[in-house]
Write an enzyme that holds these catalytic residues in place. Structure first.
Site, PDB file in Angstrom:
ATOM      1  N   ASP A 112     -85.345 -71.263 -97.248  1.00 28.20           N
ATOM      2  CA  ASP A 112     -84.861 -72.210 -96.239  1.00 28.20           C
ATOM      3  C   ASP A 112     -85.558 -73.550 -96.460  1.00 28.20           C
ATOM      4  OD1 ASP A 112     -83.602 -73.270 -94.068  1.00 28.20           O
ATOM      5  OD2 ASP A 112     -84.677 -72.109 -92.563  1.00 28.20           O
ATOM      6  N   ASP A 119     -78.669 -75.767 -97.158  1.00 31.82           N
ATOM      7  CA  ASP A 119     -80.131 -75.739 -97.177  1.00 31.82           C
ATOM      8  C   ASP A 119     -80.753 -74.348 -97.103  1.00 31.82           C
ATOM      9  OD1 ASP A 119     -79.321 -75.314 -94.586  1.00 31.82           O
ATOM     10  OD2 ASP A 119     -80.900 -76.525 -93.684  1.00 31.82           O
ATOM     11  N   GLU A 120     -79.962 -73.292 -97.214  1.00 35.89           N
ATOM     12  CA  GLU A 120     -80.565 -71.961 -97.185  1.00 35.89           C
ATOM     13  C   GLU A 120     -79.721 -70.960 -97.959  1.00 35.89           C
ATOM     14  OE1 GLU A 120     -80.667 -69.819 -93.430  1.00 35.89           O
ATOM     15  OE2 GLU A 120     -79.230 -71.234 -92.564  1.00 35.89           O
TER      16      GLU A 120
END
Length: 362
Positions: free
Chosen positions: A10, A104-105
């Protein structure tokens, strides 16, 4: 028993961190991506802003009240996608089993990996260091035997940290956890559980599956299993996109349908651009309306063919707009396209459906 080795990576305050990476003048300062002090909603906040209580999905006005020195910047999604792509290339150097959840993850299954490294914790360290060295951003990671525990663990040592929950530690880890930390337990469910005296994983574990089914419906079985460390969902590298959307929050509320149509034109063009980039079409068009009192309404229509043309999307959105009278002035409009031609059930019927190809002129 052999356990899977799952990493959840993350990125730390991703959008805000990218802005600070690209603009040194923003580093170390409270920053909000999206919104403004008068209108809009915060998409992301830097850690300097979070100290003041600024969070994503918060109104810009509220964020400014909490943090008078807050700086606002417009989101640059193309740049975020570019950075995200560079990060994913690093992931694929370790495993092909990568399941992106957003820009983003992502989940990585490194049970068997390209480096031949038996330690998922060491792999996570290497990946985080590679991201820092090559991209210039920090990332946090959670490592465990399944996706559920790995995702929870990735929040523990943020920012720029990681936490490993080994197989023999999973049950104790979950028993001590506040139920609000359980992925999938929202504010409403959290409040309901608290009212029942269910505050921790151990409290949740004391309830029978029948009890949880009775009070939480289909989610009951899920809660019964996850608190026991049972979560068998595999990392899915070909995660199927369900929809694409574009929306706008206005500086001033709009009451005129003529002005709304003008805004819908630009929204439809933006959606067309995203469809082009993703090389998909869809059949179900949904108009999203958020009124000045923050109530939300959606109106949908399914077409007999796949579309990705701004003109057709706009005409359908206008039809949905006129479907019923507006009950108030409007602060946000959005259009989404779902029932995409990426869906497996639809691909089988591809030859039965007329696919309208569009000519992009942007």
């Amino acid at each position: 028993m052999d356990h899977r080795k799952i990493i959840h990576v993350d990125m730390d305050a991703f959008y805000a961190s990218v802005e600070q990476l690209d603009n040194p003048d923003l580093r170390g300062k409270p920053l909000a991506v999206g919104g403004s002090e008068k209108r809009g909603v915060v998409s992301a906040a830097s850690y300097e802003a979070r100290v003041y209580g600024v969070r994503s999905a918060m109104s810009g006005a509220m964020a400014k009240r909490l943090c008078p020195d807050l700086l606002f910047v417009k989101p640059r999604f193309e740049r975020y996608k570019e950075i995200s792509s560079a990060i994913r290339k690093i992931f694929f150097e370790y495993t092909d089993l990568v399941e992106p959840l957003s820009l983003d993850e992502a989940y990585l299954d490194v049970t068997v990996n390209k480096k031949g490294n038996p330690s998922a914790s060491l792999i996570a360290q290497h990946i985080r260091q590679r991201i820092l060295d090559q991209v210039g951003l920090t990332a946090s990671a959670g490592i465990s035997i399944n996706k559920f525990v790995a995702k929870i663990a990735s929040d523990y040592n943020k920012p720029n940290g990681q936490k490993t929950v080994n197989p023999e530690e999973v049950i104790e880890f979950l028993e001590k956890l506040d139920v609000k930390k359980f992925y999938g337990v929202g504010k409403v469910t959290q409040a309901k559980m608290y009212e029942m005296g269910i505050y921790t994983g151990l409290d949740l574990k004391s309830k029978t599956e029948e009890f949880l089914n009775r009070h939480f419906g289909k989610s009951g079985k899920h809660y019964f299993q996850i608190v026991r460390g049972i979560h068998t969902s595999p990392v899915k590298p070909n995660r199927e996109r369900k929809s694409l959307a574009a929306e706008r929050t206005f500086r001033e509320n709009i009451a005129s349908e003529i002005y709304m149509i003008e805004r819908l034109e630009s929204i439809a063009e933006e959606l067309q651009r995203r469809l082009k980039n993703s090389k998909v079409s869809g059949r179900t068009i949904t108009l999203k309306i958020k009124y000045s009192d923050f109530t939300l309404q959606t109106r949908s229509k399914s077409l007999p063919y796949f579309v990705n043309d701004a003109a057709i999307i706009l005409e359908t959105a206008k039809e949905l707009l006129y479907q019923e009278k507006m009950k108030n002035s409007v602060r946000l409009l959005g259009i989404s396209l779902s029932n995409l031609n990426t869906a497996k059930s639809l691909v089988k019927k591809k030859e039965e459906v007329e696919i309208i190809q569009l000519k992009f002129d942007l």
